[in-house]
Design an enzyme around this catalytic site. Structure first.
Site, mmCIF file in Angstrom:
data_model
loop_
_atom_site.group_PDB
_atom_site.id
_atom_site.type_symbol
_atom_site.label_atom_id
_atom_site.label_comp_id
_atom_site.label_asym_id
_atom_site.label_seq_id
_atom_site.Cartn_x
_atom_site.Cartn_y
_atom_site.Cartn_z
ATOM 1 N N ASP A 191 0.792 -1.240 0.000
ATOM 2 C CA ASP A 191 0.000 0.000 0.000
ATOM 3 C C ASP A 191 0.821 1.284 0.000
ATOM 4 O O ASP A 191 0.343 2.309 -0.474
ATOM 5 C CB ASP A 191 -0.968 0.064 1.194
ATOM 6 C CG ASP A 191 -2.192 -0.800 0.989
ATOM 7 O OD1 ASP A 191 -2.350 -1.345 -0.114
ATOM 8 O OD2 ASP A 191 -2.981 -0.921 1.927
ATOM 9 N N CYS B 197 -20.356 -3.945 -0.231
ATOM 10 C CA CYS B 197 -20.190 -4.513 -1.576
ATOM 11 C C CYS B 197 -19.537 -5.891 -1.519
ATOM 12 O O CYS B 197 -19.796 -6.744 -2.378
ATOM 13 C CB CYS B 197 -19.398 -3.560 -2.476
ATOM 14 S SG CYS B 197 -17.682 -3.282 -1.981
#
Length: 324
Positions: free
Chosen positions: A122, A257
């Site tokens: 990241d 989601c």
């Protein structure tokens, strides 16, 4: 160039270290459609005010600029599907943040994996999901997550950009019928309460290369500004009322989601100790959250990814949810 390393031995070592999947791709610039899409997404402000995503774009689109002489990108996935979530009826935290900060957990294991190179978790400008696809780990779903077939999307990704060369390189998955594995399913889009995810009409049409390697704007679109994960974690200002009203029951992140995705029906709970929630966190009640002190925050989230939102941000989220 020195002799090529065994990809089989590397993958065996990755499995020994507890990684759920490992693949190897040749280091090269990303394909042109992906580069064009990413630049357009940035130009249109799809990244909201996450300015780091607009920095070092050339390096993000060409990992050989990150490490001159790079030959390979090793990509790993680490399962974080929770064995326990916070009790139903209490405030919720996104699954990925229930345990310890994944950045350090993955970096520690990647340092043991070898080969030497640039470790990416990241904090390095690289398209991890793109390279996970190139390394054959999975495909990009309509929710813009990497989905590993028969396993789902509840995985952290890490990578090593390395000068080492290997005797075998993986390729993107292909699908016999030439259709995207999500097919006509749009449950993730239906589950998004703010419209951050939107459908495109042509996404179920045959795709000739059958690889599905990019975040294709013809497949679905993601507007970070409307994403509740962005609002509750990355956004440092107030949350617009029409978005704050949709947060509940989440006070950090949003998994809607992913929970709606049928591929996650196959998720197997992780047994990694660092990703298990603490008993103190599991015992928190709404009333305790609403009176959270800085000391409580430090006790609950020492070494946790939740510290990304800072104490002030988490309190802002709690207040927003408490008012709905």
């Amino acid at each position: 160039m020195s002799s090529r390393r065994s990809s089989e031995q590397l993958k065996a070592e990755a499995a020994r270290l507890g990684f759920s999947a490992c693949g190897i791709a040749e280091a090269r610039p990303v394909d042109q459609p992906t580069a064009d899409y990413y630049r357009q997404w940035i130009a249109e402000g799809g990244h909201a005010d996450m300015n780091y995503l607009a920095n070092n774009v050339d390096k993000r689109l060409d990992p050989t600029l990150l490490l001159p002489g790079a030959h390979s990108i090793v990509v790993v996935a680490l399962n974080y599907a929770p064995a326990r979530r916070l009790p139903v009826g209490e405030y919720q935290i996104a699954d990925y943040a229930l345990g310890q900060d994944y950045h350090e957990v993955i970096k520690k294991r990647l340092r043991q994996l070898k080969p030497d190179g640039l470790i990416c978790v990241d904090t390095v400008p690289i398209l991890e999901r793109y390279w996970a696809v190139q390394a054959g780990l999975g495909f990009i779903g309509r929710n813009h997550q990497l989905i590993i077939p028969h396993a789902g999307s509840l995985f952290f990704l890490g990578a090593i950009v390395t000068e080492a060369a290997f005797n075998h390189y993986d390729q993107p998955l292909t699908f016999d019928d030439g259709h995207h594995p999500c097919g006509s399913c749009h449950r993730c889009i239906d589950a998004c309460p703010t419209g951050a995810l939107k459908m495109r009409d042509v996404c179920a049409q045959p795709i000739l290369n059958s690889q599905f390697t990019i975040h294709n704007s013809q497949f679905s679109t993601l507007n970070s500004q409307n994403c509740l994960s962005y609002q509750s974690i990355e956004n440092r200002g107030p949350i617009a009322p029409q978005l704050a009203d949709k947060l509940s029951p989440y006070i950090y992140g949003c998994d809607r989601c992913q929970k709606a995705c049928p591929f996650n029906n196959h998720a197997i709970p992780t047994d990694i100790p660092e990703f298990q929630p603490s008993e103190d966190l599991m015992k928190m009640t709404r009333e305790q959250w609403q009176t959270l002190t800085p000391d409580d925050y430090r006790r609950l989230f020492r070494g946790s990814a939740v510290k990304r939102a800072k104490y002030e941000g988490l309190v802002r989220n709690i207040q927003a949810v408490s008012n709905t």
